[in-house]
Design an enzyme around this catalytic site. Structure first.
Site, PDB file in Angstrom:
ATOM      1  N   ASP A   9       1.019  -1.376   0.291  1.00 41.19           N
ATOM      2  CA  ASP A   9       0.467  -0.155   0.028  1.00 41.19           C
ATOM      3  C   ASP A   9       0.917   0.805  -0.264  1.00 41.19           C
ATOM      4  O   ASP A   9       1.762   1.543   0.077  1.00 41.19           O
ATOM      5  CB  ASP A   9      -1.004   0.104   1.361  1.00 41.19           C
ATOM      6  CG  ASP A   9      -1.671   0.944   1.584  1.00 41.19           C
ATOM      7  OD1 ASP A   9      -2.160   1.104  -0.221  1.00 41.19           O
ATOM      8  OD2 ASP A   9      -2.589   1.201   2.856  1.00 41.19           O
ATOM      9  N   SER A  10       0.238   2.419  -0.643  1.00 42.91           N
ATOM     10  CA  SER A  10       0.650   3.793  -0.257  1.00 42.91           C
ATOM     11  C   SER A  10       1.379   4.034   1.310  1.00 42.91           C
ATOM     12  O   SER A  10       2.742   4.367   1.613  1.00 42.91           O
ATOM     13  CB  SER A  10       0.548   5.039  -0.233  1.00 42.91           C
ATOM     14  OG  SER A  10      -0.644   4.725   0.573  1.00 42.91           O
ATOM     15  N   GLY A  42      -2.868   9.354  -3.602  1.00 40.99           N
ATOM     16  CA  GLY A  42      -3.716  10.060  -4.009  1.00 40.99           C
ATOM     17  C   GLY A  42      -3.495  10.560  -4.946  1.00 40.99           C
ATOM     18  O   GLY A  42      -4.542  10.870  -5.783  1.00 40.99           O
ATOM     19  N   CYS A  72      -4.193  -0.991  -2.052  1.00 44.72           N
ATOM     20  CA  CYS A  72      -4.485   0.291  -2.618  1.00 44.72           C
ATOM     21  C   CYS A  72      -5.640   0.157  -3.241  1.00 44.72           C
ATOM     22  O   CYS A  72      -4.803  -0.413  -4.397  1.00 44.72           O
ATOM     23  CB  CYS A  72      -3.079   0.551  -1.854  1.00 44.72           C
ATOM     24  SG  CYS A  72      -2.939   2.657  -2.836  1.00 44.72           S
ATOM     25  N   ASN A  73      -6.790   1.136  -2.879  1.00 46.14           N
ATOM     26  CA  ASN A  73      -7.900   0.992  -3.898  1.00 46.14           C
ATOM     27  C   ASN A  73      -6.656   2.388  -4.893  1.00 46.14           C
ATOM     28  O   ASN A  73      -7.150   2.125  -6.097  1.00 46.14           O
ATOM     29  CB  ASN A  73      -9.121   2.000  -3.544  1.00 46.14           C
ATOM     30  CG  ASN A  73      -9.666   1.309  -2.666  1.00 46.14           C
ATOM     31  OD1 ASN A  73     -10.713   0.161  -2.802  1.00 46.14           O
ATOM     32  ND2 ASN A  73      -9.296   1.288  -1.392  1.00 46.14           N
ATOM     33  N   THR A  74      -6.332   3.244  -5.011  1.00 44.83           N
ATOM     34  CA  THR A  74      -5.337   3.540  -5.369  1.00 44.83           C
ATOM     35  C   THR A  74      -4.571   2.965  -7.081  1.00 44.83           C
ATOM     36  O   THR A  74      -4.523   3.628  -7.659  1.00 44.83           O
ATOM     37  CB  THR A  74      -4.327   5.140  -5.208  1.00 44.83           C
ATOM     38  OG1 THR A  74      -5.837   5.912  -4.057  1.00 44.83           O
ATOM     39  CG2 THR A  74      -3.912   5.884  -6.162  1.00 44.83           C
ATOM     40  N   GLU A 150      -0.400   8.682   8.079  1.00 39.61           N
ATOM     41  CA  GLU A 150       0.522   8.309   8.273  1.00 39.61           C
ATOM     42  C   GLU A 150       1.854   8.821   9.304  1.00 39.61           C
ATOM     43  O   GLU A 150       3.005   9.169   9.031  1.00 39.61           O
ATOM     44  CB  GLU A 150       1.474   9.091   6.583  1.00 39.61           C
ATOM     45  CG  GLU A 150       0.621   7.912   5.890  1.00 39.61           C
ATOM     46  CD  GLU A 150       0.999   6.413   6.328  1.00 39.61           C
ATOM     47  OE1 GLU A 150       2.611   6.368   6.382  1.00 39.61           O
ATOM     48  OE2 GLU A 150       0.314   5.622   6.116  1.00 39.61           O
ATOM     49  N   CYS A 183     -11.346   4.069   0.210  1.00 40.49           N
ATOM     50  CA  CYS A 183      -9.854   4.515   0.593  1.00 40.49           C
ATOM     51  C   CYS A 183      -9.019   2.754   1.375  1.00 40.49           C
ATOM     52  O   CYS A 183      -9.319   3.165   2.629  1.00 40.49           O
ATOM     53  CB  CYS A 183      -9.216   5.615   0.346  1.00 40.49           C
ATOM     54  SG  CYS A 183      -7.146   5.755   1.022  1.00 40.49           S
ATOM     55  N   THR A 184      -8.078   2.210   2.020  1.00 39.59           N
ATOM     56  CA  THR A 184      -7.878   1.329   3.048  1.00 39.59           C
ATOM     57  C   THR A 184      -7.372   2.198   4.012  1.00 39.59           C
ATOM     58  O   THR A 184      -7.627   1.370   5.514  1.00 39.59           O
ATOM     59  CB  THR A 184      -6.449   0.368   2.684  1.00 39.59           C
ATOM     60  OG1 THR A 184      -5.387   1.255   2.251  1.00 39.59           O
ATOM     61  CG2 THR A 184      -6.803  -0.893   1.826  1.00 39.59           C
ATOM     62  N   HIS A 185      -6.567   4.061   4.183  1.00 42.09           N
ATOM     63  CA  HIS A 185      -6.573   5.140   5.345  1.00 42.09           C
ATOM     64  C   HIS A 185      -7.911   5.063   6.101  1.00 42.09           C
ATOM     65  O   HIS A 185      -8.285   5.381   7.058  1.00 42.09           O
ATOM     66  CB  HIS A 185      -5.328   5.894   4.512  1.00 42.09           C
ATOM     67  CG  HIS A 185      -4.081   5.354   4.388  1.00 42.09           C
ATOM     68  ND1 HIS A 185      -3.871   4.736   3.399  1.00 42.09           N
ATOM     69  CD2 HIS A 185      -3.114   5.456   5.071  1.00 42.09           C
ATOM     70  CE1 HIS A 185      -2.858   4.969   3.472  1.00 42.09           C
ATOM     71  NE2 HIS A 185      -2.364   5.039   4.685  1.00 42.09           N
TER      72      HIS A 185
HETATM   73  N1  DGL Z   1      -4.215   3.977   1.337  1.00 40.92           N
HETATM   74  C1  DGL Z   1      -4.453   4.139  -0.071  1.00 40.92           C
HETATM   75  C2  DGL Z   1      -5.830   4.138  -1.204  1.00 40.92           C
HETATM   76  O1  DGL Z   1      -6.711   2.902  -0.691  1.00 40.92           O
HETATM   77  C3  DGL Z   1      -3.786   5.344  -0.667  1.00 40.92           C
HETATM   78  C4  DGL Z   1      -4.423   6.248  -0.120  1.00 40.92           C
HETATM   79  C5  DGL Z   1      -3.232   7.514  -0.509  1.00 40.92           C
HETATM   80  O2  DGL Z   1      -1.980   7.150  -0.314  1.00 40.92           O
HETATM   81  O3  DGL Z   1      -3.305   8.715  -0.928  1.00 40.92           O
HETATM   82  O4  DGL Z   1      -6.432   4.198  -1.971  1.00 40.92           O
END
Ligand code: DGL
Length: 267
Positions: A9-10, A42, A72-74, A150, A183-185
């Site tokens: 993931d990011s 993102g 990570c969705n992105t 983060e 978004c996983t975050h």
């Molecule tokens: N956690 C990531 C997601 O699911 C990206 C978040 C990010 O770094 O902007 O999209």
């Protein structure tokens, strides 16, 4: 032989997937890469997300991973097709739960919370037009969350709390009854969102469904081996020299089931 699964993931949002993967597939080996040194993704260009995803994939392959979970969705939205065509490893992704939302909405209006990269991707536009069952999808970013999680702290928890109120207000005005956390975050604020959403909204958080799908696809029916995962079988890597945020999450979410975090400088 143990299956070795790479996850990236990011940053630390994808740890939620690791947690569920460990529970569902305790006898597998896991290597998790948090790209916290380069987060947030993102707002990065597609080319940059692709470059980071490839560098991390190469690293995970060298570590011996046979399957890769893009947690990570992105990155899934912007580059999973490319990764699948470039590498022979099997890739799994996570993306906004448009189809389930289309099936549960009663008002025909859905709120999608995701990063700019996810919302601007062609893949998500196709998902919406194919699977939203005719529902209207209102797309919104949830600002500040990734930076706070983060450890960048450019925004406080209180600010996030009032942002959630604002988002829910906007959704109410648009007659939205179903919210997708894309978004996983954002998973770090699931309980708070659920609490504020009460019974006015149905909140879709897809981590468990994604993990169920992965276990099924990898034919993981390892009944004899069901037990507790151990720290020997889960390794954690990060591109950030500051490991405070990831260590805090590991401490809160995992009970000694991961090895110590290793900082990797050259990925
Ligand atoms: N956690 C990531 C997601 O699911 C990206 C978040 C990010 O770094 O902007 O999209």
């Amino acid at each position: 032989m143990l299956k070795h699964i790479g996850i990236f993931d990011s940053g630390i949002g994808g740890l939620w997937l690791l947690l569920e993967l460990q529970k569902k597939m305790p006898s597998c080996e896991f290597s998790y890469f948090a790209d916290s040194g380069y987060a947030p993704w993102g707002a990065l260009s597609k080319a940059r997300v692709l470059e980071r995803s490839e560098a991390i994939t190469d690293f995970l392959i060298v570590k011996g991973c046979e399957s890769i979970v893009v947690a990570c969705n992105t990155a899934t939205s912007l580059c999973i097709e490319h990764l699948r065509s470039k590498y022979s490893q099997r890739f799994f992704g996570i993306e906004p739960a448009i189809k389930p939302a289309g099936l549960v909405t009663k008002t025909g209006s859905i709120g999608l919370l995701a990063t700019y990269g996810t919302l601007s991707s062609e893949r998500v536009h196709v998902l919406i037009s194919k699977y939203s069952e005719g529902a209207v999808v209102e797309c919104l970013n949830f600002p500040g969350v990734v930076e706070l999680i983060e450890g960048g702290k450019s925004i406080s928890r209180e600010d996030i709390s009032s942002t959630i109120d604002d988002i829910l207000d906007q959704f109410k005005k648009k007659n939205i009854d179903t919210i997708i956390l894309g978004c996983t975050h954002y998973r770090y604020f699931y309980e708070e969102i659920m609490q504020k959403a009460g019974n006015e909204f149905y909140v879709l958080e897809p981590v468990c469904d994604v993990v169920k799908h992965i276990a099924k696809k990898l034919s993981y029916f390892d009944i004899e081996n069901v037990g507790m995962p151990t720290s020997d079988s889960t390794r954690i890597y990060t591109s950030s020299i500051d490991t405070t945020a990831i260590n805090k999450s590991l401490e809160l979410m995992f009970a000694n089931t991961c090895a110590q975090v290793e900082y990797v400088a050259n990925v």
